[in-house]
Design a protein around this motif. Sequence first.
Motif, PDB file in Angstrom:
ATOM      1  N   GLU A   1      10.374  -5.254   9.590  1.00 50.68           N
ATOM      2  CA  GLU A   1      10.602  -4.077   8.743  1.00 50.68           C
ATOM      3  C   GLU A   1      10.046  -4.349   7.353  1.00 50.68           C
ATOM      4  OE1 GLU A   1      14.806  -2.713   8.904  1.00 50.68           O
ATOM      5  OE2 GLU A   1      14.950  -4.382  10.304  1.00 50.68           O
ATOM      6  N   ASN A   2       9.563  -5.566   7.136  1.00 51.11           N
ATOM      7  CA  ASN A   2       9.046  -5.981   5.840  1.00 51.11           C
ATOM      8  C   ASN A   2       7.655  -5.377   5.636  1.00 51.11           C
ATOM      9  OD1 ASN A   2       7.400  -7.688   4.039  1.00 51.11           O
ATOM     10  ND2 ASN A   2       9.250  -8.939   3.890  1.00 51.11           N
ATOM     11  N   VAL A   3       7.510  -4.545   4.624  1.00 51.03           N
ATOM     12  CA  VAL A   3       6.261  -3.804   4.417  1.00 51.03           C
ATOM     13  C   VAL A   3       5.089  -4.756   4.159  1.00 51.03           C
ATOM     14  CG1 VAL A   3       5.111  -2.004   3.072  1.00 51.03           C
ATOM     15  CG2 VAL A   3       7.556  -1.813   3.560  1.00 51.03           C
ATOM     16  N   GLU A   4       5.317  -5.808   3.367  1.00 52.64           N
ATOM     17  CA  GLU A   4       4.245  -6.784   3.126  1.00 52.64           C
ATOM     18  C   GLU A   4       3.782  -7.427   4.438  1.00 52.64           C
ATOM     19  OE1 GLU A   4       6.876  -6.650   0.972  1.00 52.64           O
ATOM     20  OE2 GLU A   4       5.936  -6.390  -0.992  1.00 52.64           O
ATOM     21  N   GLU A   5       4.746  -7.760   5.315  1.00 51.10           N
ATOM     22  CA  GLU A   5       4.393  -8.339   6.616  1.00 51.10           C
ATOM     23  C   GLU A   5       3.623  -7.339   7.471  1.00 51.10           C
ATOM     24  OE1 GLU A   5       7.684 -10.033   8.773  1.00 51.10           O
ATOM     25  OE2 GLU A   5       8.256 -11.304   7.081  1.00 51.10           O
TER      26      GLU A   5
ATOM     27  N   TYR B   1       8.759  -1.942  -0.732  1.00 55.26           N
ATOM     28  CA  TYR B   1       7.428  -2.399  -1.130  1.00 55.26           C
ATOM     29  C   TYR B   1       7.377  -2.375  -2.647  1.00 55.26           C
ATOM     30  CZ  TYR B   1       2.357  -2.929  -1.176  1.00 55.26           C
ATOM     31  OH  TYR B   1       1.082  -3.388  -1.380  1.00 55.26           O
ATOM     32  N   GLN B   2       7.103  -3.521  -3.239  1.00 56.65           N
ATOM     33  CA  GLN B   2       7.075  -3.658  -4.687  1.00 56.65           C
ATOM     34  C   GLN B   2       8.370  -3.119  -5.303  1.00 56.65           C
ATOM     35  OE1 GLN B   2       3.325  -1.749  -5.631  1.00 56.65           O
ATOM     36  NE2 GLN B   2       2.171  -3.573  -5.073  1.00 56.65           N
ATOM     37  N   GLY B   3       9.490  -3.439  -4.648  1.00 56.86           N
ATOM     38  CA  GLY B   3      10.804  -3.076  -5.156  1.00 56.86           C
ATOM     39  C   GLY B   3      11.272  -1.663  -4.859  1.00 56.86           C
ATOM     40  N   LYS B   4      10.425  -0.845  -4.257  1.00 61.12           N
ATOM     41  CA  LYS B   4      10.792   0.546  -3.979  1.00 61.12           C
ATOM     42  C   LYS B   4      11.062   0.732  -2.482  1.00 61.12           C
ATOM     43  CE  LYS B   4       7.922   2.457  -7.682  1.00 61.12           C
ATOM     44  NZ  LYS B   4       6.905   1.458  -7.984  1.00 61.12           N
ATOM     45  N   PRO B   5      12.094   1.526  -2.128  1.00 59.89           N
ATOM     46  CA  PRO B   5      12.328   1.806  -0.710  1.00 59.89           C
ATOM     47  C   PRO B   5      11.155   2.586  -0.116  1.00 59.89           C
ATOM     48  CG  PRO B   5      13.905   3.010  -2.096  1.00 59.89           C
ATOM     49  CD  PRO B   5      13.044   2.190  -3.000  1.00 59.89           C
ATOM     50  N   MET B   6      10.814   2.262   1.119  1.00 62.06           N
ATOM     51  CA  MET B   6       9.707   2.949   1.809  1.00 62.06           C
ATOM     52  C   MET B   6      10.162   3.377   3.191  1.00 62.06           C
ATOM     53  SD  MET B   6       6.251   1.842   0.270  1.00 62.06           S
ATOM     54  CE  MET B   6       5.372   2.462   1.592  1.00 62.06           C
ATOM     55  N   ASN B   7       9.659   4.538   3.628  1.00 64.09           N
ATOM     56  CA  ASN B   7       9.921   4.970   4.995  1.00 64.09           C
ATOM     57  C   ASN B   7       8.642   4.794   5.828  1.00 64.09           C
ATOM     58  OD1 ASN B   7       8.243   7.327   4.751  1.00 64.09           O
ATOM     59  ND2 ASN B   7       9.942   8.437   3.814  1.00 64.09           N
ATOM     60  N   GLY B   8       8.760   5.064   7.107  1.00 59.25           N
ATOM     61  CA  GLY B   8       7.622   4.872   8.011  1.00 59.25           C
ATOM     62  C   GLY B   8       6.437   5.770   7.708  1.00 59.25           C
TER      63      GLY B   8
END
Length: 132
Positions: free
Chosen positions: A33-37, A61-68
């Motif tokens: 679930e890790n955006v960087e990964e 991502y960069q401290g901000k919540p992200m969705n799919g």
Amino acid sequence: MTTALIVEDEAINVKVFSKILTKRGGLAVLHTENVEEVMQIAQSGGADIILMDVSLSNSYYQGKPMNGLQITQMLKANPKTAGLPVILVTAHANEGDRENLLEVSHADGYIPKPVVDHQEFLNRILEMIPKS
């Protein structure tokens, strides 16, 4: 070996999808679930297809919540990952959701949850994997 990356926050869905893909489909499976990964795996060619949950509760991502949808937009905007097939696998399955979510995210496909027909689920994924 063909590899599917599952981006999903529900452990039971990860387990079910992984089992279908490995046992029935003969695919290797990664999960994060890790955006960087996600970005690193996609950019390095570590996945042949991505199954993307729309509502992610643990992805930043960069401290901000992200969705799919946002992660898919990032993947599709990057020339290195734009061609990687992304299928939204989501419980957002109301009238018009499919078209709206595909338009907003630029994803390549859409599968509603819950996944009831395991063979149909597998077939939809296999048909989207690029043939080498």
